[in-house]
Design a protein around this motif. Structure first.
Motif: not given
Length: 512
Positions: A487-494
């Motif tokens: 659940f952190q991946i998209v935020d962290d990539v951004n």
């Protein structure tokens, strides 16, 4: 034979079971649809994209087209709601049952419980060939084959009023003695029987309201505040792929192309670095079931993360991910197999690792023990297999000692993070700090020509990604390795994309 006549052969228990079976299945379908309506951003994309059976290409084509996917999602939700209402109220029962069977067949085909296909989504049980979709499929076959139109339901009411308009005595078909009763009484009784599903629907509405946390004003304001409120739970929403701002750029270490952010394996392997919170490691391991690991890998790949860095203990999991053709994420091994780096290297190479390096803790120990020759031996063994070979380090002294000894790895893995977070302050280290000399590390790494993968950039969760990512890239890191929950991946990539864009004027040139 009409359904009414056929019902005469049913015993009372059989009649009750048929009614309950129809209504229970209707309840299930209706709530599945309602739950999706109330779930912000719900989409079938992940479910379809993880399919690996006969219609996987068809499902993938749906996911690839946003308009088609939106239509499919609407049809799915609408179909569930229609089927649920129809079965619950006894309207178009046979049609609804057949449509439900078709829908369940698609669910089954997307994720059949066959040997070697148990991945993608965690289930509440253990299945082999037969799962809940197949069981409900055959239950619906019973509903479709055995007539229920004359059982309690709104269709029965419609039939009663039709007979009245045609001058027939209400209920005569169902009750041979109706001729001796007052003409209007049987009709009333039949209508009341047919409305038996309304209490069930009322119960459904009440259950949904309770489930969604719709409480009265008095209860909300007069019963006090619980430590875990519904508002707290509802505020935890995952960032979806729709909100991804772009794909991560890549760099090269030799012939190996890597995304600028690499997925770290500590969380997946259970190495949480939770300081003195002794329960966290077990909690992290429990969360990361095999299905969750595969889902995390696939999500990372869709965000442009093409590499996973971890311990050889997870070689079997990665091999299974590749073998089932779920994805093709690359694998860098730290070779720290029970403290035996040579065995770890051989195991990793045999398992298809794309690169190997001497893990930081092991390298620190070997340097302090005067065994730098074992690090050199490890580099040679890795390179003989045609793979890039790296050296990891927590201590800056390890990097300096290897450089002084003439070792030239293909890349370095060196910790880098600020030390202004509160748990870094104790003088006695207790799994709380991994880069004690960040300024000296930045200065020394600037002079090294090899690519630098910075890790522990968030100090194991103590530093915000907006701070840690920017600090690492701005101060010379060519790649960052970050442990992330799904659940952190998209935020962290951004966040990483923003940090990379803001690091163009950094002092250390890009080495990869």
């Amino acid at each position: 034979m009409t359904s009414a006549k056929r019902l005469k052969s049913y015993s009372m228990p059989q009649t009750i079971v048929l009614v309950l079976l129809r209504m229970v299945i209707g309840w299930h379908f209706l709530y599945e649809g309602v739950a999706k309506i109330f779930t912000p951003g719900w989409s079938s994309a992940s479910y379809l994209d993880l399919s690996r059976w006969i219609l996987q290409d068809f499902f993938a084509s749906i996911v690839a087209n946003p308009v088609t996917l939106q239509i499919v999602d609407l049809l799915n939700i609408g179909g569930l709601v229609f089927i649920g209402l129809a079965l619950l109220f006894g309207l178009f029962t046979r049609t609804a049952a057949i449509l439900a069977m078709l829908l369940l067949a698609l669910y089954y085909i997307a994720h059949p419980p066959f040997v070697g296909m148990g991945f993608g989504f965690p289930t509440e049980g253990n299945y082999l060939v037969v799962d809940k979709n197949l069981v409900e499929f055959f239950a619906l076959a019973v509903v479709a084959i055995f007539p229920t139109s004359s059982l309690p339901g709104f269709k029965r009411i419609a039939a009663l009023f039709t007979r009245k308009r045609n001058g027939q005595a209400g209920g005569a078909e169902m009750n041979p003695t109706a001729e001796t009763a007052r003409p209007s009484d049987p009709g009333r009784r039949e209508v009341l029987k047919s409305l038996a599903t309304l209490p069930a629907f009322g119960g459904f509405v009440y259950a949904v309201m309770k489930k969604r946390g719709w409480e009265s004003y008095e209860r909300t304001h007069l019963e006090g505040v619980d430590a875990v409120t519904s508002a707290t739970i509802k505020s935890f929403d995952y960032t979806s792929l729709k909100e991804l701002n772009g794909q991560l750029p890549k760099g090269r270490i030799g012939d190996l192309e890597l995304s600028r952010m690499i997925l770290g394996g500590n969380l997946i392997g259970g190495w949480a670095h939770a300081r003195d919170l002794i329960y966290v490691a077990k909690l992290v391991k429990s969360y990361h079931s095999k299905e969750k690991i595969f889902e995390t890998f696939l999500l990372a790949e869709k965000c442009g993360i093409n590499c996973f860095l971890t311990n050889p203990i997870l070689c079997q999991v990665i091999d299974e991910y590749w073998r089932r053709q779920i994805g093709s994420i690359k694998f860098i091994s730290d070779c720290a197999y029970k403290g035996d780096v040579i065995t770890g290297i051989k195991m990793s190479i045999d398992s298809g690792a794309h690169s190997c390096y001497v893990q930081g803790g092991i390298a620190d120990s070997l340097v302090s023990e005067g065994k730098i020759d074992l690090i050199a031996q490890s580099l040679d063994l890795i390179r003989k297999s045609g793979l890039p070979a790296g050296i990891g380090a927590h201590a800056l002294a390890t990097v300096k000692a290897c450089v002084d000894a003439g070792l030239q790895p293909d890349y370095w893995l060196k910790t880098l993070h600020q030390t202004n977070y509160w748990s870094a302050s104790p003088t006695e280290q207790h799994d709380n700090i991994w880069c004690t000399e960040p300024d000296a590390t930045i200065e020394h790494m600037q002079a090294l020509p090899q690519p630098w993968i910075a890790f522990k950039v968030l100090a194991a969760g103590a530093i915000q990604p907006t701070v840690g990512f920017q600090y690492a890239f701005q101060n010379g890191a060519d790649f960052i390795c970050v442990g992330m929950y799904d659940f952190q991946i998209v935020d962290d990539v951004n966040i990483a994309l923003q940090a990379l864009a803001a690091s163009e004027g950094r002092l250390r040139p890009w080495r990869a």
